[in-house]
Design a protein around this motif. Structure first.
Motif, PDB file in Angstrom:
ATOM      1  N   ALA A  97       6.012   2.223   9.616  1.00 24.58           N
ATOM      2  CA  ALA A  97       6.327   0.638   8.962  1.00 24.58           C
ATOM      3  C   ALA A  97       5.003   0.076   7.863  1.00 24.58           C
ATOM      4  CB  ALA A  97       6.440  -0.608  10.395  1.00 24.58           C
ATOM      5  N   LEU A  98       4.178   0.972   8.055  1.00 24.05           N
ATOM      6  CA  LEU A  98       3.482   0.547   7.113  1.00 24.05           C
ATOM      7  C   LEU A  98       3.754   1.402   5.889  1.00 24.05           C
ATOM      8  CD1 LEU A  98       0.904  -0.921   5.973  1.00 24.05           C
ATOM      9  CD2 LEU A  98      -0.934   0.960   6.875  1.00 24.05           C
ATOM     10  N   LEU A  99       4.309   2.441   5.618  1.00 21.82           N
ATOM     11  CA  LEU A  99       4.648   3.345   4.370  1.00 21.82           C
ATOM     12  C   LEU A  99       5.669   2.210   4.134  1.00 21.82           C
ATOM     13  CD1 LEU A  99       4.431   5.538   2.551  1.00 21.82           C
ATOM     14  CD2 LEU A  99       6.048   6.622   4.096  1.00 21.82           C
ATOM     15  N   VAL A 100       7.195   2.173   4.834  1.00 18.90           N
ATOM     16  CA  VAL A 100       7.795   0.847   4.348  1.00 18.90           C
ATOM     17  C   VAL A 100       7.748   0.421   3.811  1.00 18.90           C
ATOM     18  CG1 VAL A 100      10.256   0.247   5.238  1.00 18.90           C
ATOM     19  CG2 VAL A 100       9.669   2.464   5.953  1.00 18.90           C
ATOM     20  N   GLY A 101       6.708  -0.597   4.504  1.00 20.83           N
ATOM     21  CA  GLY A 101       6.490  -2.056   4.202  1.00 20.83           C
ATOM     22  C   GLY A 101       5.423  -1.930   2.101  1.00 20.83           C
ATOM     23  N   TRP A 102       5.061  -1.134   1.951  1.00 17.46           N
ATOM     24  CA  TRP A 102       3.903  -0.373   0.881  1.00 17.46           C
ATOM     25  C   TRP A 102       4.744   0.200  -0.019  1.00 17.46           C
ATOM     26  CZ3 TRP A 102      -0.584  -2.257  -1.039  1.00 17.46           C
ATOM     27  CH2 TRP A 102      -1.195  -2.348  -0.165  1.00 17.46           C
ATOM     28  N   LEU A 103       6.452   0.857   0.157  1.00 14.72           N
ATOM     29  CA  LEU A 103       6.890   0.847  -1.266  1.00 14.72           C
ATOM     30  C   LEU A 103       8.269  -0.116  -1.312  1.00 14.72           C
ATOM     31  CD1 LEU A 103       8.569   4.088   0.987  1.00 14.72           C
ATOM     32  CD2 LEU A 103       8.010   4.373  -0.881  1.00 14.72           C
ATOM     33  N   ARG A 104       7.976  -2.014  -0.369  1.00 11.73           N
ATOM     34  CA  ARG A 104       8.792  -2.282  -0.473  1.00 11.73           C
ATOM     35  C   ARG A 104       8.150  -3.436  -1.765  1.00 11.73           C
ATOM     36  NH1 ARG A 104      13.720  -4.574   1.538  1.00 11.73           N
ATOM     37  NH2 ARG A 104      13.571  -6.464   0.612  1.00 11.73           N
ATOM     38  N   LEU A 105       6.767  -2.918  -1.276  1.00 10.96           N
ATOM     39  CA  LEU A 105       5.769  -3.492  -2.162  1.00 10.96           C
ATOM     40  C   LEU A 105       5.421  -2.512  -4.047  1.00 10.96           C
ATOM     41  CD1 LEU A 105       3.399  -4.637  -0.246  1.00 10.96           C
ATOM     42  CD2 LEU A 105       4.753  -6.232  -0.440  1.00 10.96           C
ATOM     43  N   ALA A 106       6.498  -1.941  -3.391  1.00  8.93           N
ATOM     44  CA  ALA A 106       5.725  -1.634  -4.659  1.00  8.93           C
ATOM     45  C   ALA A 106       7.002  -1.504  -5.800  1.00  8.93           C
ATOM     46  CB  ALA A 106       5.853   0.628  -5.125  1.00  8.93           C
ATOM     47  N   ALA A 107       8.255  -1.601  -5.377  1.00 17.68           N
ATOM     48  CA  ALA A 107       9.371  -2.310  -6.013  1.00 17.68           C
ATOM     49  C   ALA A 107       9.663  -3.589  -6.797  1.00 17.68           C
ATOM     50  CB  ALA A 107      10.428  -1.540  -5.387  1.00 17.68           C
ATOM     51  N   PRO A 108       9.060  -4.258  -6.528  1.00 18.01           N
ATOM     52  CA  PRO A 108       9.148  -5.209  -7.172  1.00 18.01           C
ATOM     53  C   PRO A 108       7.833  -5.604  -7.692  1.00 18.01           C
ATOM     54  CG  PRO A 108       8.318  -5.890  -4.842  1.00 18.01           C
ATOM     55  CD  PRO A 108       8.843  -4.399  -4.760  1.00 18.01           C
ATOM     56  N   ALA A 109       6.731  -4.502  -7.732  1.00 19.99           N
ATOM     57  CA  ALA A 109       5.806  -4.922  -8.967  1.00 19.99           C
ATOM     58  C   ALA A 109       6.261  -3.796 -10.180  1.00 19.99           C
ATOM     59  CB  ALA A 109       4.971  -4.023  -8.334  1.00 19.99           C
ATOM     60  N   VAL A 110       6.981  -2.759  -9.737  1.00 20.10           N
ATOM     61  CA  VAL A 110       7.514  -2.202 -11.059  1.00 20.10           C
ATOM     62  C   VAL A 110       8.254  -3.063 -11.619  1.00 20.10           C
ATOM     63  CG1 VAL A 110       8.730  -0.344 -11.453  1.00 20.10           C
ATOM     64  CG2 VAL A 110       7.165   0.012  -9.825  1.00 20.10           C
ATOM     65  N   PHE A 111       9.042  -3.568 -10.387  1.00 17.08           N
ATOM     66  CA  PHE A 111      10.247  -4.821 -11.383  1.00 17.08           C
ATOM     67  C   PHE A 111       9.760  -6.248 -12.477  1.00 17.08           C
ATOM     68  CE2 PHE A 111      13.494  -8.290 -11.385  1.00 17.08           C
ATOM     69  CZ  PHE A 111      14.145  -7.635 -12.255  1.00 17.08           C
ATOM     70  N   ALA A 112       8.656  -6.218 -11.642  1.00 19.76           N
ATOM     71  CA  ALA A 112       7.590  -7.573 -12.616  1.00 19.76           C
ATOM     72  C   ALA A 112       7.462  -7.114 -13.612  1.00 19.76           C
ATOM     73  CB  ALA A 112       6.406  -8.261 -11.884  1.00 19.76           C
ATOM     74  N   VAL A 113       6.967  -5.655 -13.923  1.00 20.99           N
ATOM     75  CA  VAL A 113       6.487  -5.307 -15.071  1.00 20.99           C
ATOM     76  C   VAL A 113       7.642  -5.278 -15.861  1.00 20.99           C
ATOM     77  CG1 VAL A 113       5.573  -3.287 -16.300  1.00 20.99           C
ATOM     78  CG2 VAL A 113       4.576  -3.718 -14.332  1.00 20.99           C
ATOM     79  N   ALA A 114       8.832  -4.321 -15.678  1.00 22.51           N
ATOM     80  CA  ALA A 114       9.650  -4.745 -16.458  1.00 22.51           C
ATOM     81  C   ALA A 114      10.804  -6.216 -16.786  1.00 22.51           C
ATOM     82  CB  ALA A 114      11.052  -3.327 -15.768  1.00 22.51           C
TER      83      ALA A 114
END
Length: 256
Positions: A97-114
């Motif tokens: 669940a922690l790994l899944v949560g970090w992946l969910r955070l990583a996606a918007p982080a990349v998207f914010a840069v885009a």
């Protein structure tokens, strides 16, 4: 010396409230993202015509900026959803669940840069600096920024697809969600991964898998609202406030 026990209520957020937060956030995201991506950006951007694209954005600059703001709100809500899903699925497998949560955070982080690329476009067509450039230069920079945004979108969706694969497994193993929901969410994740990798490996590939695999995401919203209303089978019906005991030591006065 006497010991005195005092009762102090501590309010802890219930899983039903967390499910409501997650469901509402996902619902708002499901409305804002298509509006911004397909309702605004896709209507304004003409892939083969840079001049028409710049003219469209200049004519609808306010709407273009609203779309950017809507996508920024989506990134904020994604962070909230990451927390909520972690809280709900932590009992199944805390590490995953922690790994899944970090992946969910990583996606918007990349998207914010885009997303910053779209803000560059808005500033380029609306500021005095852009007016000082030649039309051909403005058009070239606008199309380059839009292409960078699209590339960032694809990468963020690939990370999001990985998130959905893990989320689908957790939902499948959870006693609070039906197994078919976990399967459908995992399929949705596979659709995003397929879309991202086909765009990278086969640029001319026009088929979009996620158009047909998103059903699990929609049903997840419905089921989160259902759990928010009906509650969780694994959650007791105890009051929202818990009582904790704190032992206080008070000095005594010795009276002869």
């Amino acid at each position: 010396m006497t010991n005195q026990i005092t009762k102090r209520p501590t309010v802890d957020i219930s899983r039903r409230a967390v499910a409501l937060i997650a469901g509402f956030s996902l619902l708002v995201m499901a409305l804002l993202a298509p509006f911004a991506r397909f309702g605004v950006l896709q209507a304004l951007v003409v892939p083969a015509d840079a001049a028409a694209t710049v003219e469209n954005i200049i004519a609808s600059e306010g709407l273009f900026r609203v779309a950017i703001a809507a996508l920024l709100i989506v990134t904020f809500l994604d962070i909230l959803v990451a927390w909520a899903l972690y809280v709900l699925l932590r009992p199944v497998n805390a590490a995953l669940a922690l790994l899944v949560g970090w992946l969910r955070l990583a996606a918007p982080a990349v998207f914010a840069v885009a997303l910053a690329n779209l803000l560059d476009v808005a500033q380029l067509v609306g500021d005095a600096d852009g007016a000082a450039l030649q039309p051909a230069q403005v058009q070239a920079q606008v199309m380059a920024s839009i292409a960078s945004f699209d590339n960032g979108w694809d990468i963020s969706l690939a990370i999001f697809g990985l998130h959905l694969l893990g989320l689908g497994y957790l939902l499948f193993r959870s006693a609070d969600f039906p197994r078919f929901l976990g399967v459908l969410v995992a399929i949705a994740g596979g659709g995003y991964l397929a879309d991202s990798f086909t765009r990278i490996l086969i640029p001319d590939f026009a088929f979009t898998f996620s158009v047909f695999t998103f059903v699990g995401e929609a049903l997840l919203i419905v089921w989160l609202f259902y759990r928010a209303i009906k509650g969780f089978p694994s959650e007791s019906d105890s009051p929202g406030a818990r009582v904790t005991e704190q032992r206080l030591t008070q000095p005594t006065t010795l009276i002869p």
